[in-house]
Design a protein around this motif. Structure first.
Motif, short mmCIF file in Angstrom:
data_model
loop_
_atom_site.label_atom_id
_atom_site.label_comp_id
_atom_site.label_asym_id
_atom_site.label_seq_id
_atom_site.Cartn_x
_atom_site.Cartn_y
_atom_site.Cartn_z
N TRP A 115 0.82 -1.22 0.00
CA TRP A 115 0.00 0.00 0.00
C TRP A 115 0.86 1.27 0.00
CZ3 TRP A 115 -5.49 0.06 0.49
CH2 TRP A 115 -6.08 -1.19 0.65
N SER A 116 2.16 1.14 0.10
CA SER A 116 3.04 2.29 0.33
C SER A 116 2.85 3.40 -0.70
CB SER A 116 4.49 1.81 0.33
OG SER A 116 4.72 0.88 1.36
N SER A 117 2.91 3.05 -1.99
CA SER A 117 2.85 4.08 -3.03
C SER A 117 1.46 4.71 -3.15
CB SER A 117 3.25 3.47 -4.38
OG SER A 117 2.39 2.40 -4.72
N LYS A 118 0.44 4.12 -2.52
CA LYS A 118 -0.89 4.70 -2.56
C LYS A 118 -1.05 5.82 -1.53
CE LYS A 118 -3.07 0.49 -4.27
NZ LYS A 118 -4.13 -0.53 -4.04
N TYR A 119 -0.20 5.81 -0.51
CA TYR A 119 -0.29 6.83 0.53
C TYR A 119 0.84 7.85 0.46
CZ TYR A 119 -4.08 4.38 2.88
OH TYR A 119 -5.29 3.81 3.17
N TYR A 120 1.99 7.43 -0.09
CA TYR A 120 3.14 8.33 -0.12
C TYR A 120 3.75 8.31 -1.53
CZ TYR A 120 2.82 8.38 4.95
OH TYR A 120 2.37 8.53 6.24
N GLN A 121 3.87 9.50 -2.11
CA GLN A 121 4.46 9.66 -3.44
C GLN A 121 5.31 10.91 -3.47
OE1 GLN A 121 1.26 9.71 -6.30
NE2 GLN A 121 0.62 7.61 -5.87
N PRO A 123 7.02 13.41 -6.51
CA PRO A 123 7.19 13.67 -7.95
C PRO A 123 8.65 13.55 -8.35
CG PRO A 123 5.75 15.31 -6.93
CD PRO A 123 6.33 14.52 -5.81
N GLY A 124 8.90 12.82 -9.43
CA GLY A 124 10.27 12.65 -9.92
C GLY A 124 11.01 11.49 -9.29
N TYR A 125 10.40 10.80 -8.35
CA TYR A 125 11.05 9.67 -7.67
C TYR A 125 10.10 8.47 -7.61
CZ TYR A 125 14.74 12.85 -6.12
OH TYR A 125 15.77 13.74 -6.08
N THR A 126 10.69 7.29 -7.50
CA THR A 126 9.93 6.06 -7.40
C THR A 126 10.31 5.34 -6.11
OG1 THR A 126 9.90 5.82 -9.81
CG2 THR A 126 9.42 3.85 -8.51
N LEU A 127 9.30 4.88 -5.37
CA LEU A 127 9.56 4.11 -4.16
C LEU A 127 10.08 2.73 -4.55
CD1 LEU A 127 6.38 4.84 -1.98
CD2 LEU A 127 8.52 6.11 -2.04
N VAL A 128 11.19 2.32 -3.96
CA VAL A 128 11.75 0.99 -4.23
C VAL A 128 11.75 0.13 -2.97
CG1 VAL A 128 13.16 1.75 -6.18
CG2 VAL A 128 14.10 1.86 -3.86
N SER A 129 11.11 0.60 -1.92
CA SER A 129 10.96 -0.17 -0.69
C SER A 129 9.61 0.19 -0.07
CB SER A 129 12.09 0.16 0.30
OG SER A 129 11.86 1.41 0.91
N PRO A 130 9.09 -0.66 0.80
CA PRO A 130 7.84 -0.29 1.47
C PRO A 130 8.07 0.87 2.43
CG PRO A 130 8.74 -2.32 2.38
CD PRO A 130 9.56 -2.01 1.17
N VAL A 131 7.02 1.60 2.70
CA VAL A 131 7.08 2.68 3.68
C VAL A 131 6.91 2.07 5.07
CG1 VAL A 131 5.94 4.75 4.55
CG2 VAL A 131 6.22 4.42 2.09
N ALA A 203 10.47 10.48 14.99
CA ALA A 203 9.43 9.58 14.50
C ALA A 203 8.93 10.07 13.15
CB ALA A 203 8.29 9.49 15.50
N GLY A 204 8.30 9.17 12.40
CA GLY A 204 7.76 9.52 11.11
C GLY A 204 7.64 8.30 10.23
N HIS A 205 7.57 8.53 8.93
CA HIS A 205 7.47 7.46 7.96
C HIS A 205 8.64 7.56 7.00
CE1 HIS A 205 3.35 7.87 9.51
NE2 HIS A 205 3.25 6.59 9.25
N PHE A 206 9.19 6.39 6.60
CA PHE A 206 10.44 6.36 5.86
C PHE A 206 10.36 5.36 4.71
CE2 PHE A 206 10.97 7.19 10.34
CZ PHE A 206 11.73 8.34 10.38
N SER A 207 11.15 5.64 3.68
CA SER A 207 11.22 4.73 2.54
C SER A 207 12.54 4.98 1.81
CB SER A 207 10.03 4.93 1.60
OG SER A 207 10.06 3.99 0.55
N VAL A 208 12.79 4.17 0.79
CA VAL A 208 13.96 4.34 -0.07
C VAL A 208 13.44 4.65 -1.47
CG1 VAL A 208 16.02 3.27 -1.05
CG2 VAL A 208 15.35 2.77 1.31
N VAL A 209 14.00 5.68 -2.11
CA VAL A 209 13.53 6.10 -3.42
C VAL A 209 14.69 6.14 -4.40
CG1 VAL A 209 11.63 7.44 -2.45
CG2 VAL A 209 13.83 8.55 -2.89
N ILE A 210 14.33 6.20 -5.67
CA ILE A 210 15.31 6.33 -6.74
C ILE A 210 14.73 7.29 -7.77
CG2 ILE A 210 14.46 4.42 -8.16
CD1 ILE A 210 17.41 3.63 -8.59
N PRO A 211 15.56 8.10 -8.42
CA PRO A 211 15.01 9.02 -9.43
C PRO A 211 14.25 8.27 -10.52
CG PRO A 211 17.27 9.60 -8.89
CD PRO A 211 17.00 8.29 -8.23
N SER A 212 13.09 8.79 -10.87
CA SER A 212 12.29 8.16 -11.92
C SER A 212 12.94 8.38 -13.28
CB SER A 212 10.87 8.74 -11.94
OG SER A 212 10.23 8.54 -10.70
N MET A 213 12.69 7.47 -14.22
CA MET A 213 13.21 7.61 -15.57
C MET A 213 12.57 8.83 -16.22
SD MET A 213 13.11 4.87 -18.71
CE MET A 213 13.92 3.64 -17.70
#
Length: 295
Positions: A115-121, A123-131, A203-213
């Motif tokens: 569900w990670s990408s449905k709640y956290y996005q 622009p210009g980056y893609t989530l590559v791990s769960p939040v 505290a907060g919410h965390f993820s790993v991102v990579i620049p989108s193509m």
């Protein structure tokens, strides 16, 4: 105007059921992170009412939220200072203080999974791990979980976030960035300290991102795919047409040969030492002398 305890409870319940209804109906507010936190807070309160202090418990969620993992633990501030607190993905080291100081607190750990990408996005980056993330709440009441969040302050080692997996094994590791999602949609980037690990002090919410193509590269890539598929289909069609033409020409040649054979005169046969040889049944032209004169 400050809300009394009962008023806050009703507010939390309202937010919980509003988020449930919006998820079922698919409304535009169905992916509101704050509504999701309110939902987790509500079920954490239900879970803590049945369990004791110092033990991490998994929070049962409605079937609508299948794929998320949420757990909660109730601690004394002194215990957090002495021993810290660990979940599957978040390691809070010892010597951590809570501000404002509270006698008891509760930590809600979250893994949003698919569900990670449905709640956290971003622009210009893609989530590559769960939040994954956590929230700390005041539990001084010891009977009802307060909706007041508590801030943690580390004095030595930072809080480490261990991601269960990263979907970027073929990517350049230097492109991977830790990201912290803060209040009001704020975003904070950091470098990763180790494989699958990020660090934080709050505290907060965390993820790993990579620049989108880039969109231009995406379009070029799509055109390459379309061109390759078109060329393959064209080659297959060309080979099929050539094969059909070859078969038709061969059939026409066979028919011509059969027709010529039908129009030709049949020859008799005779055997010579075990071999079958053609033989004319009659002489079509009689021999004639060129001159009638006989010497």
């Amino acid at each position: 105007m400050l809300l009394m305890g009962s008023d806050r409870s009703w507010l939390i319940i309202f937010m919980v059921f509003s988020s449930l209804l919006s998820l079922i109906s698919g409304g535009s507010d169905s992916h509101d992170p704050e509504a999701l936190d309110a939902l987790f807070h509500y079920y954490a309160n239900q879970t803590l009412a049945k369990h004791r202090t110092g033990t991490l418990y998994k929070i049962p969620l409605p079937s609508n939220f299948s794929g998320m993992e949420v757990s909660v633990i109730r601690l004394r501030s002194g215990s957090l200072w002495a021993r810290g607190s660990n979940s599957s993905f978040i390691k809070i080291p010892p010597r951590v203080r809570a501000f404002p100081h509270v006698k008891r607190l509760a930590i809600v750990y979250e893994n949003l999974g698919e569900w990670s990408s449905k709640y956290y996005q971003i622009p210009g980056y893609t989530l590559v791990s769960p939040v994954v993330g956590f929230n700390v709440y005041d539990f001084s009441n010891a009977t009802t979980l307060s909706d007041r969040k508590v801030t943690l302050s580390t004095t030595s080692d930072p809080i480490s976030i261990h991601f269960p997996y990263i979907e970027a094994e073929d990517k350049n590791v230097t492109e991977l960035k830790c990201v912290k999602f803060g209040a009001g949609g704020s975003v904070e980037f950091k470098n990763m300290t180790a494989r699958n690990v990020c660090v934080t002090g709050k505290a907060g919410h965390f993820s790993v991102v990579i620049p989108s193509m880039p969109e231009k590269k995406v379009r070029i890539w799509k055109w390459w795919v379309i061109g390759f598929v078109s060329a393959t289909v064209g080659l297959v069609l060309l080979i099929s047409v050539a094969a059909i033409i070859f078969i038709l020409l061969r059939r026409l040649k066979m028919k011509a040969m059969e027709k010529a054979s039908d129009n030709a005169e049949n020859l008799d046969t005779f055997w010579v030492r075990g071999d079958k040889m053609p033989s004319a049944s009659m002489i079509r032209t009689q021999p004639v002398l060129e001159h009638d004169y006989v010497p």
